[in-house]
Design an enzyme around this catalytic site. Structure first.
Site, PDB file in Angstrom:
ATOM      1  N   ILE A 142      37.886   3.792  24.945  1.00 18.49           N
ATOM      2  CA  ILE A 142      37.539   4.682  23.821  1.00 18.49           C
ATOM      3  C   ILE A 142      36.066   4.539  23.471  1.00 18.49           C
ATOM      4  O   ILE A 142      35.527   5.337  22.734  1.00 18.49           O
ATOM      5  CB  ILE A 142      38.399   4.394  22.567  1.00 18.49           C
ATOM      6  N   ASP A 143      35.409   3.480  23.968  1.00 16.40           N
ATOM      7  CA  ASP A 143      34.018   3.220  23.583  1.00 16.40           C
ATOM      8  C   ASP A 143      33.034   4.147  24.303  1.00 16.40           C
ATOM      9  O   ASP A 143      31.903   4.301  23.858  1.00 16.40           O
ATOM     10  CB  ASP A 143      33.635   1.766  23.876  1.00 16.40           C
ATOM     11  N   ARG A 178      34.182  11.311  -4.756  1.00 14.52           N
ATOM     12  CA  ARG A 178      33.652  10.049  -4.216  1.00 14.52           C
ATOM     13  C   ARG A 178      33.573  10.071  -2.686  1.00 14.52           C
ATOM     14  O   ARG A 178      34.113  10.944  -2.027  1.00 14.52           O
ATOM     15  CB  ARG A 178      34.472   8.858  -4.723  1.00 14.52           C
ATOM     16  N   MET A 185      35.449   2.309  15.594  1.00 19.92           N
ATOM     17  CA  MET A 185      35.366   1.322  16.676  1.00 19.92           C
ATOM     18  C   MET A 185      34.245   1.716  17.638  1.00 19.92           C
ATOM     19  O   MET A 185      33.481   2.642  17.371  1.00 19.92           O
ATOM     20  CB  MET A 185      36.701   1.250  17.419  1.00 19.92           C
ATOM     21  N   ARG A 187      32.548  -0.970  19.721  1.00 19.81           N
ATOM     22  CA  ARG A 187      31.716  -2.156  20.031  1.00 19.81           C
ATOM     23  C   ARG A 187      30.248  -1.840  19.752  1.00 19.81           C
ATOM     24  O   ARG A 187      29.950  -1.339  18.686  1.00 19.81           O
ATOM     25  CB  ARG A 187      31.925  -2.614  21.481  1.00 19.81           C
ATOM     26  N   ARG A 262      34.808   4.438  -1.483  1.00 20.41           N
ATOM     27  CA  ARG A 262      35.859   3.568  -0.968  1.00 20.41           C
ATOM     28  C   ARG A 262      35.581   3.362   0.519  1.00 20.41           C
ATOM     29  O   ARG A 262      34.906   4.187   1.146  1.00 20.41           O
ATOM     30  CB  ARG A 262      37.250   4.200  -1.115  1.00 20.41           C
ATOM     31  N   ARG A 271      43.061   4.141  19.025  1.00 23.24           N
ATOM     32  CA  ARG A 271      43.569   3.948  20.407  1.00 23.24           C
ATOM     33  C   ARG A 271      44.960   4.552  20.558  1.00 23.24           C
ATOM     34  O   ARG A 271      45.585   4.429  21.614  1.00 23.24           O
ATOM     35  CB  ARG A 271      43.595   2.452  20.741  1.00 23.24           C
TER      36      ARG A 271
HETATM   37  O1  F6P Z   1      36.931  -1.750  23.649  1.00 21.21           O
HETATM   38  C1  F6P Z   1      37.908  -1.063  22.944  1.00 21.21           C
HETATM   39  C2  F6P Z   1      38.056  -1.579  21.532  1.00 21.21           C
HETATM   40  O2  F6P Z   1      39.019  -0.787  20.864  1.00 21.21           O
HETATM   41  C3  F6P Z   1      36.751  -1.632  20.731  1.00 21.21           C
HETATM   42  O3  F6P Z   1      36.319  -0.378  20.296  1.00 21.21           O
HETATM   43  C4  F6P Z   1      37.128  -2.606  19.642  1.00 21.21           C
HETATM   44  O4  F6P Z   1      36.002  -3.266  19.119  1.00 21.21           O
HETATM   45  C5  F6P Z   1      38.022  -3.576  20.375  1.00 21.21           C
HETATM   46  O5  F6P Z   1      38.500  -2.919  21.534  1.00 21.21           O
HETATM   47  C6  F6P Z   1      39.185  -4.062  19.565  1.00 21.21           C
HETATM   48  O6  F6P Z   1      39.859  -5.026  20.309  1.00 21.21           O
HETATM   49  P1  F6P Z   1      41.242  -5.685  19.860  1.00 21.21           P
HETATM   50  O7  F6P Z   1      42.328  -4.705  20.195  1.00 21.21           O
HETATM   51  O8  F6P Z   1      41.321  -6.903  20.684  1.00 21.21           O
HETATM   52  O9  F6P Z   1      41.166  -5.913  18.393  1.00 21.21           O
END
Ligand code: F6P
Length: 361
Positions: A142-143, A178, A185, A187, A262, A271
């Site tokens: 997904i990154d 607000r 996500m 990374r 918030r 995911r």
């Molecule tokens: O690399 C995919 C990813 O979903 C990242 O975007 C996220 O930082 C990480 O994996 C989360 O990993 P975990 O499922 O181990 O928390």
């Protein structure tokens, strides 16, 4: 032509689209008269006395389930033996020998490995394991941080999931005048935040690749045409002198400036979700490309999308690409440097649409 027996496994973090790849591989292989064996839990499924596998056909994974997120084959337990934990535990030699032995016991002609940067680079670094079969990798994450391919399985669905999440927040945001600081996500890569941020019409998008100024951000929000909306924050951003979750850091700045807000953390919802049509089409293209590669006798290759066209590239080219960086702690493990480039057209489009994206141009 010889009837082949091929293995397939999913490794690393899951994402939506894995089951579509598996389904299409099964269907394409059946048309060729080949057998498909699913290896359970990634490399962990090859570590026991007997490999843990399942023979795949359309009764086992019917077409209506091919759009579901997760992996039908599982991606492995946390802490299970894999290339990384084997290095940490000083068991690389035994681990590699075990994988080789299990693959030989399965008598596979080819293995399709669906993985991200880590799994793909480690497969190349430990390539002797696969020397008696054809190894074909399919990129997923997904990154969207894998070099050599313009798209990875799971990215489009993740963008959709994050967009839907924000769409729903927008209505409650409006009711209460607000802001929602949403942490995406990704990374160290801002692709997911950038794409979903543009899709939802966020007021600001902060990604690790572009520096930002907090005062400018606050002024932008204060002068926005609405008194509510989405501030999209990629999990990889940092704020000098602050620690904690990036969305919390930004939210604190807003609160101090008197801006009601918030935070929201969609986490693994990104995911999940039924696989989008785009991801299913990509999964079908990659599965077809992988099967053709096996038919053509290719090995140590990865499927890739370039200018809408799917083809294979060698794993050596993948790891040698300027965008892969060696991990100093784990020999053979490469992390990616394939980030949002400054010339990404979505950046200037976002800016033209009044979205604050930091110190850009
Ligand atoms: O690399 C995919 C990813 O979903 C990242 O975007 C996220 O930082 C990480 O994996 C989360 O990993 P975990 O499922 O181990 O928390």
């Amino acid at each position: 032509m010889k009837k082949k027996k091929i293995g397939i496994m999913t490794t690393g973090g899951d994402c939506s689209g894995l089951n579509t790849v598996i389904h299409r591989v099964v269907r394409g292989a059946a048309l060729r008269g080949w057998t498909v064996v699913g290896i359970l839990d990634g490399t962990d499924g090859l570590c026991g006395d007997k490999p843990r596998t399942i023979v795949l056909n359309e009764d086992v994974l019917p077409i209506e389930n091919a759009k579901l997120s997760g992996s039908f084959l599982h991606n492995g337990h946390a802490g299970a033996l894999n290339f990384e934990t084997a290095i940490e535990r000083g068991r690389v030699k035994q681990f590699n020998a075990q994988l080789r032995k299990s693959l030989a016991a399965l008598k596979l002609d080819a293995l399709i490995l669906i993985g991200g940067n880590g799994s793909t680079s480690l497969a190349w670094a430990n390539r002797e394991i696969y020397s008696d079969l054809q190894l074909i990798c399919i990129p997923k994450t997904i990154d969207m941080d894998m070099p050599v391919t313009e798209r990875t399985i799971g990215f489009d669905t993740a963008v959709q999931q994050l967009t839907t999440f924000c769409d729903q927040l927008m209505l409650t945001a409006r009711s209460h005048h607000r802001w929602f600081v949403v942490q995406a996500m990704g990374r160290d890569c801002g692709n997911l935040a950038l794409n979903a941020g543009v899709a939802v019409g966020a007021t600001a998008i902060l990604i690790p690749e572009i520096k930002f100024n907090t005062d400018d951000l606050l002024a932008h929000i204060a002068n926005a045409p609405t008194d509510y909306g989405i501030i999209m924050v990629s999990e990889g951003i940092t704020l000098r002198g602050h620690s904690g979750r990036p969305a919390d850091m930004i939210a604190r700045k807003l609160t101090t400036a008197g801006i009601l807000n918030r935070t929201a953390f969609p986490e693994h919802i990104q995911r999940a979700g039924d696989t989008t049509a785009c991801d299913r089409i990509l999964a079908t293209k990659f599965a077809d490309c992988a099967l053709n590669a096996i038919e053509n006798g290719e090995t140590y290759v990865m499927t890739a999308l370039k200018c809408g066209d799917v083809h294979t590239v060698s794993l050596s080219e993948f790891v040698a690409s300027g965008e892969m960086v060696n991990d100093p702690n784990i020999p053979g493990l490469c992390t990616s440097n394939a980030y949002v480039e400054p010339d990404n057209p979505l950046l200037s489009i976002a800016q033209d649409m009044g979205i604050y994206i930091g110190n850009y141009k």
